[in-house]
Design an enzyme around this catalytic site. Structure first.
Site, PDB file in Angstrom:
ATOM      1  N   ARG A 113       0.838  -1.208   0.000  1.00  0.00           N
ATOM      2  CA  ARG A 113       0.000   0.000   0.000  1.00  0.00           C
ATOM      3  C   ARG A 113       0.870   1.253   0.000  1.00  0.00           C
ATOM      4  O   ARG A 113       1.873   1.320   0.713  1.00  0.00           O
ATOM      5  CB  ARG A 113      -0.934   0.008   1.216  1.00  0.00           C
ATOM      6  CG  ARG A 113      -1.975  -1.064   1.121  1.00  0.00           C
ATOM      7  CD  ARG A 113      -3.063  -0.961   2.175  1.00  0.00           C
ATOM      8  NE  ARG A 113      -3.828  -2.200   2.170  1.00  0.00           N
ATOM      9  CZ  ARG A 113      -4.786  -2.501   1.301  1.00  0.00           C
ATOM     10  NH1 ARG A 113      -5.136  -1.613   0.379  1.00  0.00           N
ATOM     11  NH2 ARG A 113      -5.405  -3.654   1.353  1.00  0.00           N
ATOM     12  N   ASP A 114       0.458   2.214  -0.836  1.00  0.00           N
ATOM     13  CA  ASP A 114       1.164   3.495  -0.911  1.00  0.00           C
ATOM     14  C   ASP A 114       1.042   4.213   0.435  1.00  0.00           C
ATOM     15  O   ASP A 114      -0.014   4.230   1.053  1.00  0.00           O
ATOM     16  CB  ASP A 114       0.554   4.346  -2.036  1.00  0.00           C
ATOM     17  CG  ASP A 114       1.420   5.533  -2.396  1.00  0.00           C
ATOM     18  OD1 ASP A 114       1.994   5.538  -3.499  1.00  0.00           O
ATOM     19  OD2 ASP A 114       1.518   6.474  -1.566  1.00  0.00           O
ATOM     20  N   ASN A 161       4.651   6.421 -13.590  1.00  0.00           N
ATOM     21  CA  ASN A 161       5.339   7.688 -13.795  1.00  0.00           C
ATOM     22  C   ASN A 161       6.780   7.391 -14.182  1.00  0.00           C
ATOM     23  O   ASN A 161       7.403   6.488 -13.614  1.00  0.00           O
ATOM     24  CB  ASN A 161       5.307   8.528 -12.512  1.00  0.00           C
ATOM     25  CG  ASN A 161       3.893   8.920 -12.119  1.00  0.00           C
ATOM     26  OD1 ASN A 161       3.061   9.184 -12.986  1.00  0.00           O
ATOM     27  ND2 ASN A 161       3.615   8.956 -10.833  1.00  0.00           N
ATOM     28  N   HIS A 182       7.642   1.344 -10.620  1.00  0.00           N
ATOM     29  CA  HIS A 182       6.459   0.909  -9.870  1.00  0.00           C
ATOM     30  C   HIS A 182       5.201   1.253 -10.644  1.00  0.00           C
ATOM     31  O   HIS A 182       5.121   2.277 -11.319  1.00  0.00           O
ATOM     32  CB  HIS A 182       6.421   1.526  -8.466  1.00  0.00           C
ATOM     33  CG  HIS A 182       6.646   3.011  -8.428  1.00  0.00           C
ATOM     34  ND1 HIS A 182       7.887   3.569  -8.566  1.00  0.00           N
ATOM     35  CD2 HIS A 182       5.784   4.046  -8.277  1.00  0.00           C
ATOM     36  CE1 HIS A 182       7.787   4.891  -8.492  1.00  0.00           C
ATOM     37  NE2 HIS A 182       6.524   5.203  -8.328  1.00  0.00           N
ATOM     38  N   HIS A 232       1.323   2.105 -10.142  1.00  0.00           N
ATOM     39  CA  HIS A 232       0.299   2.512  -9.176  1.00  0.00           C
ATOM     40  C   HIS A 232      -1.018   1.854  -9.575  1.00  0.00           C
ATOM     41  O   HIS A 232      -1.465   2.002 -10.726  1.00  0.00           O
ATOM     42  CB  HIS A 232       0.073   4.017  -9.206  1.00  0.00           C
ATOM     43  CG  HIS A 232       1.215   4.874  -8.749  1.00  0.00           C
ATOM     44  ND1 HIS A 232       1.242   5.489  -7.515  1.00  0.00           N
ATOM     45  CD2 HIS A 232       2.361   5.240  -9.369  1.00  0.00           C
ATOM     46  CE1 HIS A 232       2.360   6.207  -7.406  1.00  0.00           C
ATOM     47  NE2 HIS A 232       3.049   6.073  -8.519  1.00  0.00           N
ATOM     48  N   GLU A 257       8.975  10.044  -8.401  1.00  0.00           N
ATOM     49  CA  GLU A 257       9.745  10.476  -7.225  1.00  0.00           C
ATOM     50  C   GLU A 257      10.685   9.392  -6.739  1.00  0.00           C
ATOM     51  O   GLU A 257      11.774   9.694  -6.243  1.00  0.00           O
ATOM     52  CB  GLU A 257       8.792  10.874  -6.087  1.00  0.00           C
ATOM     53  CG  GLU A 257       8.018  12.156  -6.392  1.00  0.00           C
ATOM     54  CD  GLU A 257       6.899  12.426  -5.406  1.00  0.00           C
ATOM     55  OE1 GLU A 257       6.703  11.605  -4.483  1.00  0.00           O
ATOM     56  OE2 GLU A 257       6.220  13.437  -5.584  1.00  0.00           O
ATOM     57  N   VAL A 258      10.268   8.148  -6.819  1.00  0.00           N
ATOM     58  CA  VAL A 258      11.097   7.042  -6.311  1.00  0.00           C
ATOM     59  C   VAL A 258      11.724   6.319  -7.507  1.00  0.00           C
ATOM     60  O   VAL A 258      11.005   5.798  -8.372  1.00  0.00           O
ATOM     61  CB  VAL A 258      10.252   6.059  -5.475  1.00  0.00           C
ATOM     62  CG1 VAL A 258      11.109   4.886  -5.008  1.00  0.00           C
ATOM     63  CG2 VAL A 258       9.628   6.771  -4.277  1.00  0.00           C
TER      64      VAL A 258
END
Ligand code: DGP
Length: 116
Positions: free
Chosen positions: A28-29, A86, A99, A101, A94-95
């Site tokens: 989970r984010d 992204n 990944h 989402h 950002e990371v």
């Protein structure tokens, strides 16, 4: 250096993991945008979608099919959901660990804010 998501994959830092196998981990984010917001990441460190190699074709497919399965398990598949990857700065990544989402559980509106 190990990415923060690699540390989650290895269990070195805590996360609410909903699925893990030899290839991918889903958790989970930390800052959810909707009632369901889960990140599906490859266990091996691939920085961005742009860094996927031809040999990662099966892994990339597995990421997508894992997200689909989790969406069903989370009860959001019938009404629908959004999958987002992204990529790099303009993509809002950002990371630096690839990944996917998986976002759903409420109507999400249009995909990208249009500029005025
Ligand atoms: P992106 O902008 O696509 O790189 O999204 C990164 C997402 O990762 C963002 O929605 C917040 C989430 N996130 C960042 N650090 C952590 C963490 O330590 N744990 C968890 N569970 N999520 C994190």
């Amino acid at each position: 250096m190990s990415s923060i998501f690699s540390k989650i994959v290895k269990g070195e830092i805590p996360a609410d993991i909903v699925y893990q196998d030899d290839l991918v981990t889903a958790f989970r984010d930390i800052n959810p945008a909707a009632p369901v917001h889960i990140l599906v990441v490859p266990n091996k460190e691939i920085a961005t979608a742009d860094d996927l190699a031809d040999e990662d074709e099966a892994l990339a497919g597995h990421l997508l099919l894992t997200a689909r399965r989790i969406a069903r398990e989370q009860g959001i598949a019938d009404r629908g959901y959004r999958l987002i990857v992204n990529c790099k700065a303009d993509g809002g990544q950002e990371v630096p660990h690839l990944h996917l989402h998986l976002i759903g559980g409420r109507p999400l509106g249009s995909m990208v804010k249009r500029q005025a």
